[in-house]
Design a protein around this motif. Structure first.
Motif, PDB file in Angstrom:
ATOM      1  N   VAL A  73     -93.153   2.394 -69.392  1.00 41.62           N
ATOM      2  CA  VAL A  73     -92.540   2.136 -68.087  1.00 41.62           C
ATOM      3  C   VAL A  73     -93.548   1.411 -67.204  1.00 41.62           C
ATOM      4  CG1 VAL A  73     -91.553   3.201 -66.025  1.00 41.62           C
ATOM      5  CG2 VAL A  73     -91.116   4.210 -68.261  1.00 41.62           C
ATOM      6  N   PHE A  74     -93.096   0.365 -66.521  1.00 44.29           N
ATOM      7  CA  PHE A  74     -93.908  -0.341 -65.533  1.00 44.29           C
ATOM      8  C   PHE A  74     -93.329  -0.078 -64.155  1.00 44.29           C
ATOM      9  CE2 PHE A  74     -94.909  -2.869 -69.274  1.00 44.29           C
ATOM     10  CZ  PHE A  74     -96.257  -3.116 -69.116  1.00 44.29           C
ATOM     11  N   ARG A  75     -94.227   0.080 -63.175  1.00 42.65           N
ATOM     12  CA  ARG A  75     -93.814   0.312 -61.789  1.00 42.65           C
ATOM     13  C   ARG A  75     -94.532  -0.674 -60.876  1.00 42.65           C
ATOM     14  NH1 ARG A  75     -93.887   5.132 -64.299  1.00 42.65           N
ATOM     15  NH2 ARG A  75     -92.114   6.516 -63.967  1.00 42.65           N
ATOM     16  N   VAL A  76     -93.932  -0.949 -59.735  1.00 43.78           N
ATOM     17  CA  VAL A  76     -94.593  -1.783 -58.735  1.00 43.78           C
ATOM     18  C   VAL A  76     -95.884  -1.085 -58.333  1.00 43.78           C
ATOM     19  CG1 VAL A  76     -94.424  -2.719 -56.398  1.00 43.78           C
ATOM     20  CG2 VAL A  76     -92.425  -2.759 -57.897  1.00 43.78           C
ATOM     21  N   GLY A  77     -96.979  -1.828 -58.292  1.00 45.53           N
ATOM     22  CA  GLY A  77     -98.274  -1.273 -57.945  1.00 45.53           C
ATOM     23  C   GLY A  77     -99.137  -0.920 -59.152  1.00 45.53           C
ATOM     24  N   SER A  91    -104.833  -7.628 -63.310  1.00 40.39           N
ATOM     25  CA  SER A  91    -103.910  -7.984 -62.235  1.00 40.39           C
ATOM     26  C   SER A  91    -103.203  -6.720 -61.752  1.00 40.39           C
ATOM     27  CB  SER A  91    -102.900  -9.020 -62.722  1.00 40.39           C
ATOM     28  OG  SER A  91    -102.086  -9.445 -61.656  1.00 40.39           O
ATOM     29  N   GLU A  92    -102.257  -6.929 -60.860  1.00 38.23           N
ATOM     30  CA  GLU A  92    -101.433  -5.841 -60.327  1.00 38.23           C
ATOM     31  C   GLU A  92    -100.009  -6.357 -60.209  1.00 38.23           C
ATOM     32  OE1 GLU A  92    -100.956  -3.274 -56.212  1.00 38.23           O
ATOM     33  OE2 GLU A  92    -102.892  -4.172 -56.675  1.00 38.23           O
ATOM     34  N   ILE A  93     -99.045  -5.483 -60.486  1.00 34.88           N
ATOM     35  CA  ILE A  93     -97.635  -5.855 -60.334  1.00 34.88           C
ATOM     36  C   ILE A  93     -97.271  -5.721 -58.864  1.00 34.88           C
ATOM     37  CG2 ILE A  93     -95.256  -5.301 -60.933  1.00 34.88           C
ATOM     38  CD1 ILE A  93     -96.285  -4.269 -63.616  1.00 34.88           C
ATOM     39  N   MET A  94     -96.975  -6.844 -58.225  1.00 32.27           N
ATOM     40  CA  MET A  94     -96.623  -6.853 -56.803  1.00 32.27           C
ATOM     41  C   MET A  94     -95.122  -6.665 -56.583  1.00 32.27           C
ATOM     42  SD  MET A  94     -99.548  -7.149 -55.489  1.00 32.27           S
ATOM     43  CE  MET A  94     -99.130  -7.448 -53.794  1.00 32.27           C
ATOM     44  N   GLY A  95     -94.328  -7.015 -57.611  1.00 31.92           N
ATOM     45  CA  GLY A  95     -92.885  -6.867 -57.499  1.00 31.92           C
ATOM     46  C   GLY A  95     -92.231  -6.972 -58.865  1.00 31.92           C
ATOM     47  N   ILE A  96     -91.075  -6.330 -59.006  1.00 30.22           N
ATOM     48  CA  ILE A  96     -90.298  -6.364 -60.243  1.00 30.22           C
ATOM     49  C   ILE A  96     -88.868  -6.736 -59.880  1.00 30.22           C
ATOM     50  CG2 ILE A  96     -89.409  -5.032 -62.197  1.00 30.22           C
ATOM     51  CD1 ILE A  96     -91.851  -3.208 -61.915  1.00 30.22           C
ATOM     52  N   GLU A  97     -88.291  -7.637 -60.674  1.00 27.53           N
ATOM     53  CA  GLU A  97     -86.915  -8.056 -60.427  1.00 27.53           C
ATOM     54  C   GLU A  97     -86.153  -8.093 -61.736  1.00 27.53           C
ATOM     55  OE1 GLU A  97     -84.996 -12.091 -58.799  1.00 27.53           O
ATOM     56  OE2 GLU A  97     -86.387 -11.144 -57.392  1.00 27.53           O
ATOM     57  N   GLN A  98     -84.911  -7.615 -61.694  1.00 25.65           N
ATOM     58  CA  GLN A  98     -84.007  -7.665 -62.829  1.00 25.65           C
ATOM     59  C   GLN A  98     -82.698  -8.271 -62.366  1.00 25.65           C
ATOM     60  OE1 GLN A  98     -84.010  -3.444 -64.214  1.00 25.65           O
ATOM     61  NE2 GLN A  98     -84.049  -4.428 -66.224  1.00 25.65           N
ATOM     62  N   THR A 102     -84.149  -6.476 -56.856  1.00 29.05           N
ATOM     63  CA  THR A 102     -85.486  -5.901 -56.802  1.00 29.05           C
ATOM     64  C   THR A 102     -85.454  -4.464 -57.328  1.00 29.05           C
ATOM     65  OG1 THR A 102     -85.970  -7.260 -54.872  1.00 29.05           O
ATOM     66  CG2 THR A 102     -87.419  -5.399 -55.272  1.00 29.05           C
ATOM     67  N   CYS A 103     -86.452  -4.119 -58.150  1.00 27.81           N
ATOM     68  CA  CYS A 103     -86.538  -2.778 -58.749  1.00 27.81           C
ATOM     69  C   CYS A 103     -87.901  -2.167 -58.449  1.00 27.81           C
ATOM     70  CB  CYS A 103     -86.388  -2.852 -60.265  1.00 27.81           C
ATOM     71  SG  CYS A 103     -84.915  -3.674 -60.842  1.00 27.81           S
ATOM     72  N   ASP A 104     -87.968  -0.845 -58.479  1.00 27.41           N
ATOM     73  CA  ASP A 104     -89.238  -0.145 -58.344  1.00 27.41           C
ATOM     74  C   ASP A 104     -89.908   0.044 -59.693  1.00 27.41           C
ATOM     75  OD1 ASP A 104     -89.015   0.119 -55.588  1.00 27.41           O
ATOM     76  OD2 ASP A 104     -87.870   1.974 -55.760  1.00 27.41           O
ATOM     77  N   SER A 105     -89.084   0.121 -60.778  1.00 28.62           N
ATOM     78  CA  SER A 105     -89.640   0.319 -62.115  1.00 28.62           C
ATOM     79  C   SER A 105     -88.680  -0.213 -63.168  1.00 28.62           C
ATOM     80  CB  SER A 105     -89.903   1.801 -62.368  1.00 28.62           C
ATOM     81  OG  SER A 105     -88.691   2.518 -62.395  1.00 28.62           O
ATOM     82  N   VAL A 106     -89.232  -0.488 -64.349  1.00 34.91           N
ATOM     83  CA  VAL A 106     -88.431  -0.890 -65.510  1.00 34.91           C
ATOM     84  C   VAL A 106     -88.991  -0.169 -66.726  1.00 34.91           C
ATOM     85  CG1 VAL A 106     -87.620  -3.145 -64.735  1.00 34.91           C
ATOM     86  CG2 VAL A 106     -89.840  -2.966 -65.825  1.00 34.91           C
TER      87      VAL A 106
END
Length: 138
Positions: A73-77, A91-98, A102-106
């Motif tokens: 699982v990946f989460r923002v941040g 790096s860092e995940i600044m945002g996730i989109e599906q 916009t999603c908080d996690s995938v």
């Protein structure tokens, strides 16, 4: 004592190793569970991998990669590492989109886009792997 009572009694008092009532598929699953060792880090949430299928540079935002989560699982941040050949880029995940949402996690199996912090478009390519910092295996 009727037949139903005998079956209930046998089920309640049977040994856990007794496989007389199991189908072949259930026996195979039980054998698999006895020998299967889950991927290190899955339980504590440190294992996660993402395979990049495309890379975009978006003016004013930075680099966005699209692809598929192949595990975990990946989460923002989340702090991540982009594995590019023999190079590893933090790096860092600044945002996730599906699918434009916009999603908080995938989680595993999801197609998504990650907005990555401090990554240039030329530093990543198709088929590179993104993994969480807690994951030491590719």
């Amino acid at each position: 004592m009727g037949l139903l009572d005998k079956i209930k009694e046998k089920l309640l008092n049977r040994d856990s190793a007794d496989t007389g009532f199991l189908t072949d598929d259930e026996k195979e699953l039980r054998e698999y569970e006895e020998y299967y060792t889950p991927q290190t880090g899955v339980a504590d949430g440190t294992y996660a991998e993402f395979v990049i299928s495309d890379v975009f540079a978006i003016t004013g935002r930075g680099t966005v990669v699209t692809g598929t989560v192949t595990g975990g699982v990946f989460r923002v941040g989340d702090e991540v590492t982009v594995v590019h050949g023999s190079n590893e880029i933090k790096s860092e995940i600044m945002g996730i989109e599906q699918f434009r949402k916009t999603c908080d996690s995938v989680s595993e199996g999801a197609n998504a886009g990650f907005w990555l912090k401090d990554i240039d478009r030329k530093q990543v390519n198709r088929n590179d792997i993104i993994k969480k910092h807690g994951n030491t295996d590719i």
